[in-house]
Write a protein that holds these residues in place. Structure first.
Motif, PDB file in Angstrom:
ATOM      1  N   VAL A  72      34.276  44.211  46.078  1.00  0.00           N
ATOM      2  CA  VAL A  72      35.226  44.474  44.991  1.00  0.00           C
ATOM      3  C   VAL A  72      36.402  45.250  45.566  1.00  0.00           C
ATOM      4  N   THR A  73      37.604  44.698  45.439  1.00  0.00           N
ATOM      5  CA  THR A  73      38.810  45.327  45.976  1.00  0.00           C
ATOM      6  C   THR A  73      39.539  46.117  44.894  1.00  0.00           C
ATOM      7  N   THR A  74      40.579  46.841  45.282  1.00  0.00           N
ATOM      8  CA  THR A  74      41.416  47.564  44.315  1.00  0.00           C
ATOM      9  C   THR A  74      42.592  46.715  43.850  1.00  0.00           C
ATOM     10  N   LEU A  75      42.687  45.485  44.348  1.00  0.00           N
ATOM     11  CA  LEU A  75      43.787  44.605  43.951  1.00  0.00           C
ATOM     12  C   LEU A  75      43.722  44.268  42.463  1.00  0.00           C
ATOM     13  N   ASP A  76      44.884  44.034  41.890  1.00  0.00           N
ATOM     14  CA  ASP A  76      44.994  43.564  40.509  1.00  0.00           C
ATOM     15  C   ASP A  76      45.607  42.171  40.559  1.00  0.00           C
ATOM     16  N   GLU A  77      44.891  41.191  40.055  1.00  0.00           N
ATOM     17  CA  GLU A  77      45.337  39.806  40.160  1.00  0.00           C
ATOM     18  C   GLU A  77      46.742  39.610  39.595  1.00  0.00           C
ATOM     19  N   PHE A  78      47.015  40.173  38.412  1.00  0.00           N
ATOM     20  CA  PHE A  78      48.317  39.976  37.776  1.00  0.00           C
ATOM     21  C   PHE A  78      49.431  40.636  38.581  1.00  0.00           C
ATOM     22  N   GLY A 137      28.927  36.300  50.187  1.00  0.00           N
ATOM     23  CA  GLY A 137      29.285  37.145  49.059  1.00  0.00           C
ATOM     24  C   GLY A 137      30.677  36.841  48.531  1.00  0.00           C
ATOM     25  N   ASN A 138      30.889  37.073  47.247  1.00  0.00           N
ATOM     26  CA  ASN A 138      32.188  36.846  46.620  1.00  0.00           C
ATOM     27  C   ASN A 138      33.112  38.043  46.823  1.00  0.00           C
ATOM     28  N   ILE A 139      34.407  37.812  46.642  1.00  0.00           N
ATOM     29  CA  ILE A 139      35.412  38.883  46.675  1.00  0.00           C
ATOM     30  C   ILE A 139      36.104  38.910  45.314  1.00  0.00           C
ATOM     31  N   TYR A 140      36.191  40.100  44.709  1.00  0.00           N
ATOM     32  CA  TYR A 140      36.770  40.255  43.371  1.00  0.00           C
ATOM     33  C   TYR A 140      37.956  41.223  43.395  1.00  0.00           C
ATOM     34  N   ASP A 141      38.785  41.134  42.352  1.00  0.00           N
ATOM     35  CA  ASP A 141      39.818  42.157  42.173  1.00  0.00           C
ATOM     36  C   ASP A 141      39.205  43.315  41.382  1.00  0.00           C
ATOM     37  N   ARG A 142      39.990  44.295  41.015  1.00  0.00           N
ATOM     38  CA  ARG A 142      39.487  45.495  40.353  1.00  0.00           C
ATOM     39  C   ARG A 142      38.908  45.207  38.966  1.00  0.00           C
ATOM     40  N   HIS A 143      39.284  44.079  38.360  1.00  0.00           N
ATOM     41  CA  HIS A 143      38.783  43.706  37.033  1.00  0.00           C
ATOM     42  C   HIS A 143      37.682  42.648  37.122  1.00  0.00           C
ATOM     43  N   MET A 144      37.123  42.464  38.316  1.00  0.00           N
ATOM     44  CA  MET A 144      36.053  41.497  38.591  1.00  0.00           C
ATOM     45  C   MET A 144      36.510  40.054  38.394  1.00  0.00           C
ATOM     46  N   MET A 156      51.259  50.384  45.124  1.00  0.00           N
ATOM     47  CA  MET A 156      50.193  51.377  45.168  1.00  0.00           C
ATOM     48  C   MET A 156      50.203  52.224  43.913  1.00  0.00           C
ATOM     49  N   SER A 157      49.042  52.591  43.413  1.00  0.00           N
ATOM     50  CA  SER A 157      48.939  53.481  42.257  1.00  0.00           C
ATOM     51  C   SER A 157      49.305  54.898  42.673  1.00  0.00           C
ATOM     52  N   ALA A 158      50.252  55.490  41.971  1.00  0.00           N
ATOM     53  CA  ALA A 158      50.700  56.849  42.297  1.00  0.00           C
ATOM     54  C   ALA A 158      49.614  57.880  42.013  1.00  0.00           C
ATOM     55  N   LYS A 159      48.728  57.590  41.072  1.00  0.00           N
ATOM     56  CA  LYS A 159      47.681  58.536  40.697  1.00  0.00           C
ATOM     57  C   LYS A 159      46.504  58.534  41.674  1.00  0.00           C
ATOM     58  N   THR A 160      46.065  57.362  42.037  1.00  0.00           N
ATOM     59  CA  THR A 160      44.826  57.256  42.833  1.00  0.00           C
ATOM     60  C   THR A 160      45.049  56.837  44.282  1.00  0.00           C
ATOM     61  N   GLY A 161      46.213  56.266  44.552  1.00  0.00           N
ATOM     62  CA  GLY A 161      46.454  55.753  45.891  1.00  0.00           C
ATOM     63  C   GLY A 161      45.856  54.369  46.112  1.00  0.00           C
ATOM     64  N   ASP A 162      45.284  53.776  45.078  1.00  0.00           N
ATOM     65  CA  ASP A 162      44.708  52.436  45.192  1.00  0.00           C
ATOM     66  C   ASP A 162      45.805  51.407  45.489  1.00  0.00           C
ATOM     67  N   ILE A 163      45.505  50.475  46.346  1.00  0.00           N
ATOM     68  CA  ILE A 163      46.422  49.366  46.632  1.00  0.00           C
ATOM     69  C   ILE A 163      46.216  48.298  45.561  1.00  0.00           C
ATOM     70  N   LEU A 164      47.258  48.105  44.727  1.00  0.00           N
ATOM     71  CA  LEU A 164      47.171  47.149  43.623  1.00  0.00           C
ATOM     72  C   LEU A 164      47.645  45.755  44.036  1.00  0.00           C
ATOM     73  N   ALA A 165      48.500  45.702  45.026  1.00  0.00           N
ATOM     74  CA  ALA A 165      48.983  44.414  45.525  1.00  0.00           C
ATOM     75  C   ALA A 165      49.426  44.584  46.967  1.00  0.00           C
ATOM     76  N   MET A 166      49.196  43.579  47.762  1.00  0.00           N
ATOM     77  CA  MET A 166      49.647  43.565  49.155  1.00  0.00           C
ATOM     78  C   MET A 166      50.113  42.139  49.444  1.00  0.00           C
TER      79      MET A 166
END
Length: 266
Positions: free
Chosen positions: A213-219, A56-63, A245-255
């Motif tokens: 599908v992860t919560t990461l944002d490529e940019f 299976g593939n791994i995607y960021d939050r924008h696919m 991390m997103s302050a609203k949702t707690g999503d991890i945008l970058a690690m």
């Protein structure tokens, strides 16, 4: 000469006893233990060739794809069908990134009826090998893990081994979901492992793995990685880590972890 009747009768009983034992033994093997020995015989005749599923593939939050599966082929040889192994090795070695000497040594050291030559070649290389018209070479469809952004999020994504098993990161943590279920080709052969010309062939298809599908944002991941590297180098530090991390949702945008590595190198 007169034969002792008692001795004759005794000998006759012994003969009948032996015959009875043989009959009972045959009954035990062919009737009572029939299913067990039939299954054992079938196992000795069957030969399995494993078919690996698409990972299976791994995607960021924008696919945006962060880890993909690239189709290719595993190359194998059937030594008994190769007329001249020296010529065979000389012709095929350049396509496999090896030498004629190494391939000849492989044939001499292994007397198995089936040998892996390379676990992954591209469709282009497969076609080039087929154009050589070599007898005794075959191909099985497989795939290779590819990380298109190379060092981006490598500590998060991880990497896989030669058989596409997850060894680190998300590829390891979600290995059971990503790898799918392997299939197999069952062929009938003789006790030495050679395929029977008249034998049956059964294909059990592989089940491909699911996508992640992860919560990461490529940019944001790229920006955080670039700024962390600059900070580490400016301070002459041994390394550094950063999380966005997103302050609203707690999503991890970058690690991010630095120094980093290229997951394609494993």
């Amino acid at each position: 000469m007169k034969i002792d009747s008692s001795a004759y009768r005794g000998l006759l009983w012994v003969v009948w006893g032996v015959v009875l034992c043989l009959i009972l033994r045959l009954f035990y093997l062919q009737v009572i233990r029939h299913d067990q020995y039939a299954e054992k015989s079938q196992d000795q005749m069957e030969r399995l060739i494993k078919i690996y599923p698409n990972r299976g593939n791994i995607y960021d939050r924008h696919m945006t794809p962060l880890a993909l599966t690239q189709a290719g082929y595993s190359v194998y040889a059937l030594p008994d069908k190769i007329e001249n192994q020296w010529v065979f090795a000389k012709k095929i070695a350049p396509y496999l990134g090896t030498t004629r000497k190494d391939l000849t040594r492989l044939f001499n050291q292994n007397k198995a009826p089936f040998l892996w030559l390379d676990r992954y070649v591209s469709p282009k290389v497969k076609q080039a090998i087929q154009n050589e018209g070599l007898e005794g070479v075959g191909f099985i469809g497989t795939n290779q893990r590819v990380y298109p952004h190379q060092e981006l999020a490598s500590h998060v994504l991880g990497f896989v081994g030669v058989d596409n098993q997850g060894l680190a990161g998300l590829d390891y943590g979600f290995d059971q979901d990503l790898k799918g279920s392997p299939g197999k080709i069952i062929v009938e052969g003789d006790p030495r492992g050679y395929q029977l010309v008249s034998g049956q062939k059964k294909l059990i298809p592989a089940d491909d793995g699911v996508h992640l599908v992860t919560t990461l944002d490529e940019f944001i991941q790229y920006s955080a990685q670039r700024h962390l590297q600059a900070g580490v180098e400016a301070q002459s530090a041994a390394g550094g880590q950063a999380i966005v991390m997103s302050a609203k949702t707690g999503d991890i945008l970058a690690m991010v972890d630095y120094p980093t590595f290229n997951s394609n190198d494993w």
